[in-house]
Write a protein that holds these residues in place. Structure first.
Motif, PDB file in Angstrom:
ATOM      1  N   ARG A  11      92.272 -26.105  19.912  1.00  0.00           N
ATOM      2  CA  ARG A  11      92.651 -25.595  18.601  1.00  0.00           C
ATOM      3  C   ARG A  11      92.502 -26.719  17.569  1.00  0.00           C
ATOM      4  NH1 ARG A  11      98.221 -23.110  20.823  1.00  0.00           N
ATOM      5  NH2 ARG A  11      98.219 -25.209  21.683  1.00  0.00           N
ATOM      6  N   ALA A  12      92.870 -26.447  16.344  1.00  0.00           N
ATOM      7  CA  ALA A  12      92.786 -27.470  15.300  1.00  0.00           C
ATOM      8  C   ALA A  12      93.668 -28.662  15.676  1.00  0.00           C
ATOM      9  CB  ALA A  12      93.223 -26.896  13.959  1.00  0.00           C
ATOM     10  N   LEU A  13      93.198 -29.845  15.340  1.00  0.00           N
ATOM     11  CA  LEU A  13      93.916 -31.076  15.665  1.00  0.00           C
ATOM     12  C   LEU A  13      95.008 -31.305  14.621  1.00  0.00           C
ATOM     13  CD1 LEU A  13      94.339 -33.584  17.320  1.00  0.00           C
ATOM     14  CD2 LEU A  13      92.383 -34.639  16.179  1.00  0.00           C
ATOM     15  N   ARG A  14      96.143 -30.659  14.856  1.00  0.00           N
ATOM     16  CA  ARG A  14      97.263 -30.765  13.926  1.00  0.00           C
ATOM     17  C   ARG A  14      98.425 -31.485  14.600  1.00  0.00           C
ATOM     18  NH1 ARG A  14      96.827 -27.947   9.327  1.00  0.00           N
ATOM     19  NH2 ARG A  14      95.082 -26.491   9.148  1.00  0.00           N
ATOM     20  N   LEU A  15      99.235 -32.141  13.800  1.00  0.00           N
ATOM     21  CA  LEU A  15     100.439 -32.812  14.275  1.00  0.00           C
ATOM     22  C   LEU A  15     101.650 -32.206  13.584  1.00  0.00           C
ATOM     23  CD1 LEU A  15      99.266 -36.545  14.014  1.00  0.00           C
ATOM     24  CD2 LEU A  15      99.035 -35.014  15.983  1.00  0.00           C
ATOM     25  N   ASP A  16     102.811 -32.303  14.234  1.00  0.00           N
ATOM     26  CA  ASP A  16     104.019 -31.780  13.585  1.00  0.00           C
ATOM     27  C   ASP A  16     104.440 -32.711  12.447  1.00  0.00           C
ATOM     28  OD1 ASP A  16     105.506 -33.934  14.691  1.00  0.00           O
ATOM     29  OD2 ASP A  16     106.040 -32.759  16.461  1.00  0.00           O
ATOM     30  N   GLU A  17     105.400 -32.267  11.665  1.00  0.00           N
ATOM     31  CA  GLU A  17     105.800 -32.987  10.457  1.00  0.00           C
ATOM     32  C   GLU A  17     106.289 -34.398  10.774  1.00  0.00           C
ATOM     33  OE1 GLU A  17     108.858 -32.442   6.639  1.00  0.00           O
ATOM     34  OE2 GLU A  17     108.703 -30.896   8.201  1.00  0.00           O
ATOM     35  N   ARG A  18     107.047 -34.551  11.861  1.00  0.00           N
ATOM     36  CA  ARG A  18     107.586 -35.869  12.214  1.00  0.00           C
ATOM     37  C   ARG A  18     106.463 -36.852  12.534  1.00  0.00           C
ATOM     38  NH1 ARG A  18     108.676 -38.080  17.000  1.00  0.00           N
ATOM     39  NH2 ARG A  18     108.291 -36.109  18.065  1.00  0.00           N
ATOM     40  N   ALA A  59     103.773 -43.264   7.017  1.00  0.00           N
ATOM     41  CA  ALA A  59     104.618 -44.439   6.788  1.00  0.00           C
ATOM     42  C   ALA A  59     103.921 -45.733   7.175  1.00  0.00           C
ATOM     43  CB  ALA A  59     105.925 -44.293   7.569  1.00  0.00           C
ATOM     44  N   ARG A  60     102.899 -45.632   8.023  1.00  0.00           N
ATOM     45  CA  ARG A  60     102.155 -46.811   8.465  1.00  0.00           C
ATOM     46  C   ARG A  60     100.784 -46.916   7.807  1.00  0.00           C
ATOM     47  NH1 ARG A  60     105.892 -45.186  11.550  1.00  0.00           N
ATOM     48  NH2 ARG A  60     107.055 -46.585  12.943  1.00  0.00           N
ATOM     49  N   GLY A  61     100.605 -46.177   6.733  1.00  0.00           N
ATOM     50  CA  GLY A  61      99.367 -46.265   5.973  1.00  0.00           C
ATOM     51  C   GLY A  61      98.186 -45.556   6.601  1.00  0.00           C
ATOM     52  N   LEU A  62      98.444 -44.632   7.517  1.00  0.00           N
ATOM     53  CA  LEU A  62      97.384 -43.879   8.179  1.00  0.00           C
ATOM     54  C   LEU A  62      97.241 -42.501   7.537  1.00  0.00           C
ATOM     55  CD1 LEU A  62      98.422 -44.635  11.883  1.00  0.00           C
ATOM     56  CD2 LEU A  62      96.636 -45.787  10.565  1.00  0.00           C
ATOM     57  N   PRO A  63      96.061 -41.879   7.652  1.00  0.00           N
ATOM     58  CA  PRO A  63      95.950 -40.482   7.221  1.00  0.00           C
ATOM     59  C   PRO A  63      96.927 -39.609   8.013  1.00  0.00           C
ATOM     60  CG  PRO A  63      93.783 -41.439   7.657  1.00  0.00           C
ATOM     61  CD  PRO A  63      94.787 -42.424   8.164  1.00  0.00           C
TER      62      PRO A  63
END
Length: 243
Positions: free
Chosen positions: A86-93, A100-104
């Motif tokens: 499926r789409a490469l999605r991450l949860d909000e956390r 917070a670490r300067g990453l997309p």
């Protein structure tokens, strides 16, 4: 939720949280290609044709943390199709951790495909939060429909040149690469001496004969790895090896 505890180094009986797991794997200062697989105790890569039967809650936790840590997720076209990515999605956390670490907010999906036998309607492309990349070669079929949903990049004349592919991803800023297979891609990366880490979950199952191994393809010289840490969740082992 099954607790994950550390066996080595510094054994501890208490369960560890996802932040501790992220610290254990980390984002090395140098460019790194990390491979992540799950296997049975007798070396099978699948049950009834899919890896899902080998996986469980603890493995999926680490799986999610490794995706959070990477710049790009690299996967072979066959695995993308067969496992129904499926789409490469991450949860909000996990998105917040990255930002917070300067990453997309999201890593980039990178698909390795010589034949371009891919469906642009698959959610991995059609619902992607970041435009995916497809790495192919000069003799691949013409697929303008795929070019609408992903960046098609040629690396190699007659076959995908994996070393050139990794170099290209580094130039695009994707220095932390996570490969989830399949076995032929893992074998190709090993033969090209590109694998820096192997993250391996060992499921306490005996599957018997029939299934393939986590690696496939032409033979290549053995390479010594070092066990950096070992985690356990009940009878499941979660191991990290590095060069």
């Amino acid at each position: 939720m099954t607790a994950i505890r550390r066996l080595s180094p510094d054994p501890a009986t208490a369960g560890i949280d996802d932040d501790t797991i992220a610290d254990l794997y980390g984002r090395p200062a140098e460019a790194t290609l990390r491979v992540n697989f799950v296997t049975s105790a007798d070396g099978a890569v699948e049950i009834e044709g899919h890896s899902e039967g080998l996986s469980g809650g603890p493995d999926k936790r680490v799986f999610g943390v490794l995706r959070m840590l990477c710049d790009a997720l690299v996967v072979g076209a066959g695995t993308l199709r067969h496992e129904g990515y499926r789409a490469l999605r991450l949860d909000e956390r996990r998105r917040a951790w990255r930002v917070a670490r300067g990453l997309p907010a999201y890593p980039t999906l990178v698909v390795v495909s010589g034949a371009l036998d891919l469906d642009p309607r698959q959610a991995a492309f059609a619902d992607a939060p970041v435009r995916p990349v497809i790495l192919t070669h000069g003799r691949a079929p013409h697929r303008p429909d795929l070019a609408e949903v992903a960046d098609l990049v040629t690396v190699g004349d007659d076959a995908v040149d994996l070393r050139a592919a990794v170099d290209l991803l580094h130039r695009r800023g994707h220095r932390q690469l996570l490969c989830e297979g399949g076995p032929h891609l893992f074998g190709g990366l090993t033969a090209a001496d590109l694998v820096d880490e192997v993250c391996l979950t060992v499921s306490p199952l005996l599957t018997g004969a029939g299934a393939g191994r986590i690696t496939a393809g032409p033979a290549s010289p053995p390479r010594t790895m070092r066990l950096r840490h070992a985690l356990a969740a009940d009878d499941v082992l979660i191991l990290r090896y590095t060069r």
